[in-house]
Design a protein around this motif. Structure first.
Motif, PDB file in Angstrom:
ATOM      1  N   ILE A 219       7.247 -10.906   0.138  1.00  0.00           N
ATOM      2  CA  ILE A 219       6.858 -11.413  -1.176  1.00  0.00           C
ATOM      3  C   ILE A 219       7.028 -12.928  -1.209  1.00  0.00           C
ATOM      4  CG2 ILE A 219       7.235 -11.236  -3.658  1.00  0.00           C
ATOM      5  CD1 ILE A 219       8.653  -8.561  -3.104  1.00  0.00           C
ATOM      6  N   PHE A 220       5.938 -13.625  -1.536  1.00  0.00           N
ATOM      7  CA  PHE A 220       5.952 -15.074  -1.674  1.00  0.00           C
ATOM      8  C   PHE A 220       5.809 -15.430  -3.154  1.00  0.00           C
ATOM      9  CE2 PHE A 220       4.437 -14.165   2.556  1.00  0.00           C
ATOM     10  CZ  PHE A 220       5.090 -15.091   3.346  1.00  0.00           C
ATOM     11  N   GLY A 221       6.588 -16.409  -3.604  1.00  0.00           N
ATOM     12  CA  GLY A 221       6.520 -16.828  -4.993  1.00  0.00           C
ATOM     13  C   GLY A 221       6.162 -18.288  -5.123  1.00  0.00           C
ATOM     14  N   GLY A 222       5.324 -18.585  -6.087  1.00  0.00           N
ATOM     15  CA  GLY A 222       4.947 -19.964  -6.383  1.00  0.00           C
ATOM     16  C   GLY A 222       4.794 -20.127  -7.888  1.00  0.00           C
ATOM     17  N   ASN A 223       4.481 -21.309  -8.332  1.00  0.00           N
ATOM     18  CA  ASN A 223       4.318 -21.544  -9.764  1.00  0.00           C
ATOM     19  C   ASN A 223       3.189 -20.682 -10.326  1.00  0.00           C
ATOM     20  OD1 ASN A 223       6.346 -23.464  -9.837  1.00  0.00           O
ATOM     21  ND2 ASN A 223       4.951 -25.160  -9.366  1.00  0.00           N
ATOM     22  N   GLY A 224       3.557 -19.755 -11.177  1.00  0.00           N
ATOM     23  CA  GLY A 224       2.568 -18.920 -11.856  1.00  0.00           C
ATOM     24  C   GLY A 224       1.904 -17.879 -10.995  1.00  0.00           C
ATOM     25  N   GLN A 225       2.440 -17.585  -9.810  1.00  0.00           N
ATOM     26  CA  GLN A 225       1.775 -16.618  -8.940  1.00  0.00           C
ATOM     27  C   GLN A 225       2.729 -16.025  -7.909  1.00  0.00           C
ATOM     28  OE1 GLN A 225      -1.086 -18.366  -6.187  1.00  0.00           O
ATOM     29  NE2 GLN A 225      -0.048 -20.350  -6.322  1.00  0.00           N
ATOM     30  N   THR A 226       2.385 -14.868  -7.410  1.00  0.00           N
ATOM     31  CA  THR A 226       3.080 -14.268  -6.264  1.00  0.00           C
ATOM     32  C   THR A 226       2.035 -13.741  -5.292  1.00  0.00           C
ATOM     33  OG1 THR A 226       3.243 -12.065  -7.274  1.00  0.00           O
ATOM     34  CG2 THR A 226       5.122 -13.568  -7.591  1.00  0.00           C
ATOM     35  N   LEU A 227       2.426 -13.679  -4.045  1.00  0.00           N
ATOM     36  CA  LEU A 227       1.597 -13.080  -2.991  1.00  0.00           C
ATOM     37  C   LEU A 227       2.445 -12.028  -2.294  1.00  0.00           C
ATOM     38  CD1 LEU A 227      -0.852 -12.969  -1.017  1.00  0.00           C
ATOM     39  CD2 LEU A 227       0.299 -14.770   0.297  1.00  0.00           C
ATOM     40  N   LYS A 228       1.922 -10.817  -2.179  1.00  0.00           N
ATOM     41  CA  LYS A 228       2.645  -9.739  -1.509  1.00  0.00           C
ATOM     42  C   LYS A 228       1.834  -9.252  -0.314  1.00  0.00           C
ATOM     43  CE  LYS A 228       4.889  -8.150  -5.763  1.00  0.00           C
ATOM     44  NZ  LYS A 228       5.119  -7.012  -6.689  1.00  0.00           N
ATOM     45  N   ILE A 229       2.481  -9.250   0.839  1.00  0.00           N
ATOM     46  CA  ILE A 229       1.860  -8.736   2.065  1.00  0.00           C
ATOM     47  C   ILE A 229       2.666  -7.504   2.465  1.00  0.00           C
ATOM     48  CG2 ILE A 229       1.239  -9.240   4.454  1.00  0.00           C
ATOM     49  CD1 ILE A 229       1.277 -12.219   3.697  1.00  0.00           C
ATOM     50  N   ARG A 230       2.024  -6.360   2.474  1.00  0.00           N
ATOM     51  CA  ARG A 230       2.747  -5.103   2.673  1.00  0.00           C
ATOM     52  C   ARG A 230       2.085  -4.262   3.760  1.00  0.00           C
ATOM     53  NH1 ARG A 230       6.012  -1.322  -0.896  1.00  0.00           N
ATOM     54  NH2 ARG A 230       5.705   0.745   0.001  1.00  0.00           N
ATOM     55  N   HIS A 231       2.942  -3.630   4.559  1.00  0.00           N
ATOM     56  CA  HIS A 231       2.452  -2.679   5.550  1.00  0.00           C
ATOM     57  C   HIS A 231       3.179  -1.362   5.377  1.00  0.00           C
ATOM     58  CE1 HIS A 231       2.502  -0.654   9.549  1.00  0.00           C
ATOM     59  NE2 HIS A 231       1.218  -0.904   9.440  1.00  0.00           N
ATOM     60  N   ASP A 232       2.430  -0.259   5.399  1.00  0.00           N
ATOM     61  CA  ASP A 232       2.999   1.078   5.273  1.00  0.00           C
ATOM     62  C   ASP A 232       2.632   1.914   6.487  1.00  0.00           C
ATOM     63  OD1 ASP A 232       3.877   1.478   2.141  1.00  0.00           O
ATOM     64  OD2 ASP A 232       2.188   0.104   2.337  1.00  0.00           O
ATOM     65  N   SER A 233       3.634   2.527   7.099  1.00  0.00           N
ATOM     66  CA  SER A 233       3.401   3.492   8.180  1.00  0.00           C
ATOM     67  C   SER A 233       3.630   4.890   7.637  1.00  0.00           C
ATOM     68  CB  SER A 233       4.365   3.238   9.341  1.00  0.00           C
ATOM     69  OG  SER A 233       4.067   2.019   9.979  1.00  0.00           O
ATOM     70  N   TYR A 234       2.749   5.816   7.990  1.00  0.00           N
ATOM     71  CA  TYR A 234       2.843   7.174   7.479  1.00  0.00           C
ATOM     72  C   TYR A 234       3.094   8.209   8.570  1.00  0.00           C
ATOM     73  CZ  TYR A 234       0.680   4.844   3.498  1.00  0.00           C
ATOM     74  OH  TYR A 234       0.412   3.971   2.470  1.00  0.00           O
TER      75      TYR A 234
END
Length: 265
Positions: A219-234
Motif C-alpha cells: 500500500i502506497f500513500g500520497g496526498n489525497g490518494q492511495t495505490l494498492k498492489i496486491r497478489h493472491d495465490s489460491y
C-alpha cells in the motif's frame, strides 16, 4: 538432456506439487524423494499415483549420497535450509531453495561455494510469476510514492514472519527509495508490535490465520490518494511453472541467485 531431480520435503504440500510437476515433464526425471513418514514406500504414493520405481528415503543424506541428481528442490523448514543448500553444492548438485530464512551472509557464502564448484543455484522467496510482477511493480511505484506499508497474509501454520516474499519486496523497494521514517514522530504503540515490523522506515505486517493461503498487499500513500498492489495465490500449482523454469535454468549459469526475478528471461 534429461535433468535428474531430487525433491526434499516431498510429502509436504509444496513438495507433492513438485513431485507431480517433475513426473509430468519428459525433460525431468525424479531420482530421489525425501519424506521420513513415507520412507521405504514408492514415491508414487506421495501423490496418489501408480508405482514409479523411486523409493522414498528418510533423510537428506540418503538422497544426496545415493541418487545421481543434477538438481535438488527443497521445500522444508528454515532451520534446515542453509545446511541442505551447502551440502547439496558440496555434492555437486544444484540447489533450488523454496525454503526461506537465509541471512545475507549465508547467501554470500553459498554464492561463493557455487562459484567454486561451478554450479548454479537459486534461493527464491516466491516462484509465482504474479508475485514477482507484484514485487517489480512495487519497486517501481516506490520511486514516486515513498510512503509505503506491506501487509502479508498466510495460514496459521507458517513458521516464519514476515514472509520471505515480503522481505524480498521490502529489499527491492529499498533499492529505489531512500530511507524515510514514516508516521508521526511522537507515535507510541500502546500494544507492542501494533505498528508491525520496521524496515528502512516503513512497516511490514504479518497476518496468520487458518483458512488463508497466501496473499500480499503493498500500500502506497500520497496526498489525497492511495495505490494498492496486491497478489493472491489460491493453489500451490500456481508456483510450479516457476519451479520448473528454475530447475532447467540452474543448469545454464554459475552462482547462487537470490530472487526468481533474476532468472525470469
Amino acid at each position: 538432456m534429461t535433468i535428474n531431480v531430487a525433491v526434499i520435503g516431498a510429502s509436504g504440500r509444496m513438495g507433492k506439487e513438485v513431485v507431480k510437476m517433475v513426473l509430468s515433464d519428459p525433460e525431468l526425471q525424479l531420482v530421489a524423494a525425501v519424506a521420513p513418514s513415507y520412507a521405504g514406500k514408492d514415491a508414487g504414493e506421495l501423490i496418489g499415483s501408480k508405482t514409479i520405481g523411486v523409493t522414498v528415503v528418510a533423510t537428506f543424506e540418503e538422497a544426496i549420497n545415493n541418487a545421481q541428481a543434477d538438481v535438488m528442490v527443497d521445500f522444508t523448514v528454515p532451520h534446515l535450509a542453509y545446511a541442505h543448500a551447502k551440502r547439496s553444492i558440496e555434492a555437486g548438485i544444484r540447489p533450488i531453495m523454496g525454503t526461506t530464512g537465509f541471512t545475507p551472509e549465508q547467501i554470500t557464502e553459498l554464492d561463493e561455494l557455487c562459484q567454486q564448484h561451478q554450479l548454479g543455484g537459486l534461493i527464491a522467496p516466491n516462484f509465482s510469476i504474479g508475485a514477482i510482477l507484484m514485487m517489480k511493480f512495487a519497486q517501481e511505484a516506490a520511486k514516486y510514492m515513498p510512503h509505503v506499508e506491506i501487509i502479508e497474509y498466510h495460514g496459521d501454520q507458517k513458521l516464519d514472519a514476515p514472509s520471505g516474499t515480503s522481505i524480498k519486496t521490502a529489499e527491492l523497494i529499498a533499492q529505489t527509495r531512500q530511507e524515510l521514517r514514516q508516521g508521526n514522530p511522537e507515535e507510541k504503540e500502546t500494544i507492542e508490535g501494533a505498528r508491525g515490523g520496521y524496515y528502512e522506515g516503513f512497516r511490514i505486517h504479518s497476518v496468520r490465520l487458518p483458512g488463508v493461503f497466501a496473499q500480499q498487499e503493498v500500500i502506497f500513500g500520497g496526498n489525497g490518494q492511495t495505490l494498492k498492489i496486491r497478489h493472491d495465490s489460491y493453489d500451490r500449482a500456481g508456483y510450479m511453472p516457476g519451479v520448473n523454469h528454475a530447475v532447467k535454468k540452474a543448469m545454464s549459469y554459475t552462482g547462487m541467485v537470490y530472487g526468481f526475478e533474476h532468472i525470469m528471461d
